[in-house]
Design a protein around this motif. Structure first.
Motif, PDB file in Angstrom:
ATOM      1  N   ASP A  36      -8.084  10.932  -2.245  1.00 52.93           N
ATOM      2  CA  ASP A  36      -7.395  11.682  -3.298  1.00 52.93           C
ATOM      3  C   ASP A  36      -8.385  12.236  -4.320  1.00 52.93           C
ATOM      4  N   TRP A  37      -9.335  13.009  -3.803  1.00 50.68           N
ATOM      5  CA  TRP A  37     -10.379  13.590  -4.652  1.00 50.68           C
ATOM      6  C   TRP A  37     -10.543  15.053  -4.286  1.00 50.68           C
ATOM      7  N   GLU A  38     -10.721  15.886  -5.297  1.00 47.72           N
ATOM      8  CA  GLU A  38     -10.936  17.312  -5.079  1.00 47.72           C
ATOM      9  C   GLU A  38     -12.218  17.735  -5.802  1.00 47.72           C
ATOM     10  N   PRO A  39     -13.371  17.671  -5.108  1.00 46.32           N
ATOM     11  CA  PRO A  39     -14.626  18.090  -5.751  1.00 46.32           C
ATOM     12  C   PRO A  39     -14.595  19.580  -6.071  1.00 46.32           C
ATOM     13  N   ASN A  40     -15.412  19.997  -7.035  1.00 46.30           N
ATOM     14  CA  ASN A  40     -15.484  21.411  -7.413  1.00 46.30           C
ATOM     15  C   ASN A  40     -15.984  22.271  -6.257  1.00 46.30           C
ATOM     16  N   LEU A  41     -16.856  21.682  -5.449  1.00 44.05           N
ATOM     17  CA  LEU A  41     -17.465  22.424  -4.348  1.00 44.05           C
ATOM     18  C   LEU A  41     -17.431  21.553  -3.103  1.00 44.05           C
ATOM     19  N   LYS A  65     -18.888  17.838 -12.919  1.00 45.19           N
ATOM     20  CA  LYS A  65     -18.945  18.881 -11.892  1.00 45.19           C
ATOM     21  C   LYS A  65     -19.408  18.173 -10.624  1.00 45.19           C
ATOM     22  N   THR A  66     -18.656  18.335  -9.546  1.00 38.47           N
ATOM     23  CA  THR A  66     -18.978  17.599  -8.326  1.00 38.47           C
ATOM     24  C   THR A  66     -19.032  18.513  -7.109  1.00 38.47           C
ATOM     25  N   ALA A  67     -19.871  18.102  -6.176  1.00 42.85           N
ATOM     26  CA  ALA A  67     -19.988  18.787  -4.883  1.00 42.85           C
ATOM     27  C   ALA A  67     -20.019  17.711  -3.806  1.00 42.85           C
ATOM     28  N   SER A  69     -24.571  27.546  -4.919  1.00 44.54           N
ATOM     29  CA  SER A  69     -23.323  27.229  -5.633  1.00 44.54           C
ATOM     30  C   SER A  69     -23.522  26.064  -6.585  1.00 44.54           C
ATOM     31  N   ILE A  70     -24.304  25.071  -6.163  1.00 44.13           N
ATOM     32  CA  ILE A  70     -24.608  23.925  -7.030  1.00 44.13           C
ATOM     33  C   ILE A  70     -25.448  24.375  -8.221  1.00 44.13           C
TER      34      ILE A  70
END
Length: 178
Positions: free
Chosen positions: A117-122, A85-87, A174-175
């Motif tokens: 080319d990265w899509e963090p969760n938040l 899980k990333t923010a 959110s985190i």
């Protein structure tokens, strides 16, 4: 039996210290709900990502770009980041304008995430602060020119803080719920 706390790694890349300040603020707000380690990307001892469940990465922009170490970190650890899980938050003065204050409309966060080319969760973006008094002469003049062009603050004797702490609190919550 108490529930095991999620392990959160908070990393930051900062020029003037404000990204670190926001990360420390998040750490303080989350300390009762997560097991937290905080570190600078400038440290050679960047933590082993496998030891963590979640990662928050905060990075400031200077002259249109996040620092080189942010690009390198995401590229080097992308496989591990994709399993967690990333923010991510970007700190840049362009976000002081309402039309550029969201992750979808801020050119620096959009450009950075596309490039790595990265899509963090938040994703979050904050305007941060402009600390004219602490800048050396060449940086002060360069940023003053940018502020003149973009209709920003020009009083060199002041620290101009544009941080919307309510938005920072929203990110923190959110985190907490990642």
């Amino acid at each position: 039996m108490s529930e095991k706390k999620s392990r959160l790694l908070i990393l930051y890349s900062t020029v003037d210290g404000h990204a670190k300040h926001i990360c420390e603020y998040a750490q303080e707000k989350l300390k009762n709900s997560k097991e937290i380690t905080i570190a600078s990307l400038d440290d050679d001892s960047v933590q082993e990502l496998n030891d963590f469940d979640e990662v928050l990465l905060g990075a400031s922009v200077r002259y249109g770009f996040h620092r080189k170490n942010v690009y390198e970190f995401v590229r080097e650890h992308k496989d591990a980041l994709l399993k967690k899980k990333t923010a991510f938050f970007s700190l840049n003065l362009t976000a002081r304008k309402p039309e550029k204050a969201s992750p979808e409309t801020n050119p620096y966060i959009v450009k950075f995430l596309k490039k790595v080319d990265w899509e963090p969760n938040l994703k979050s973006v904050f305007a941060g602060r402009l600390d004219y008094p602490s800048l050396n002469c060449p940086n002060r003049l360069a940023i003053l020119l940018i502020m003149a062009i973009t209709n920003g603050p020009k009083d060199l004797s002041k620290v101009h803080d544009f941080t919307n702490w309510s938005k920072v609190d929203e990110m923190v919550e959110s985190i907490r719920n990642l």
